[in-house]
Scaffold this motif. Structure first.
Motif, PDB file in Angstrom:
ATOM      1  N   THR A 156       0.810  -1.202   0.000  1.00  0.00           N
ATOM      2  CA  THR A 156       0.000   0.000   0.000  1.00  0.00           C
ATOM      3  C   THR A 156       0.853   1.265   0.000  1.00  0.00           C
ATOM      4  O   THR A 156       0.515   2.239  -0.668  1.00  0.00           O
ATOM      5  CB  THR A 156      -0.932   0.001   1.232  1.00  0.00           C
ATOM      6  N   ALA A 157       1.967   1.247   0.733  1.00  0.00           N
ATOM      7  CA  ALA A 157       2.828   2.432   0.759  1.00  0.00           C
ATOM      8  C   ALA A 157       3.376   2.742  -0.630  1.00  0.00           C
ATOM      9  O   ALA A 157       3.448   3.902  -1.035  1.00  0.00           O
ATOM     10  CB  ALA A 157       3.987   2.220   1.741  1.00  0.00           C
ATOM     11  N   ALA A 158       3.738   1.724  -1.389  1.00  0.00           N
ATOM     12  CA  ALA A 158       4.226   1.933  -2.755  1.00  0.00           C
ATOM     13  C   ALA A 158       3.122   2.497  -3.641  1.00  0.00           C
ATOM     14  O   ALA A 158       3.364   3.410  -4.441  1.00  0.00           O
ATOM     15  CB  ALA A 158       4.760   0.631  -3.331  1.00  0.00           C
ATOM     16  N   THR A 159       1.929   1.984  -3.490  1.00  0.00           N
ATOM     17  CA  THR A 159       0.797   2.473  -4.280  1.00  0.00           C
ATOM     18  C   THR A 159       0.514   3.934  -3.962  1.00  0.00           C
ATOM     19  O   THR A 159       0.301   4.752  -4.861  1.00  0.00           O
ATOM     20  CB  THR A 159      -0.446   1.624  -4.005  1.00  0.00           C
ATOM     21  N   LEU A 160       0.544   4.284  -2.671  1.00  0.00           N
ATOM     22  CA  LEU A 160       0.290   5.677  -2.286  1.00  0.00           C
ATOM     23  C   LEU A 160       1.375   6.607  -2.809  1.00  0.00           C
ATOM     24  O   LEU A 160       1.082   7.699  -3.301  1.00  0.00           O
ATOM     25  CB  LEU A 160       0.184   5.795  -0.768  1.00  0.00           C
TER      26      LEU A 160
END
Length: 112
Positions: free
Chosen positions: A105-109
């Motif tokens: 999720t951090a990469a997506t954000l």
């Protein structure tokens, strides 16, 4: 003309997402996990504790680089971890400790 105005931002978002994924993939390829050992006991309370920060504390760790050199640095661990505790540390190709690669999720954000 309306279709161009609608498709342009969408194309920009898709191109940005693809570029960000490539950047994250390249970063992940340049770091790797190593097993590190705590060389000191971790303090039970975070330094400068205000009572609101129950997060990790910095402790010296030691690991062996891919070329066989023994390296040391600081890493965040849970408070109270005893000396000798094994943790996962991330290193670059030269054996220096770096932050863990961004995933999920951090990469997506960040890509967004």
């Amino acid at each position: 003309m309306l279709a161009t105005w609608i498709c342009s931002p969408l194309g920009g978002v898709l191109a940005g997402a693809a570029g960000a994924r490539a950047t994250f993939a390249a970063r992940q390829a340049q770091v790797h996990a190593v097993s590190a050992v705590l060389t000191d006991d971790a303090p039970r309370d975070p330094l400068g504790g205000t009572g609101y920060d129950d997060g990790p504390v910095w402790v010296p760790v030691r690991w062996k680089a891919t070329n066989g050199d023994v390296r040391t640095d600081l890493a965040k661990v849970i408070p109270g971890a005893p000396v000798g505790t094994r943790i996962t540390a991330w290193t670059d190709p030269s054996g220096r400790r770096v932050s863990a690669p961004v995933t999920g999720t951090a990469a997506t954000l960040q890509a967004g």
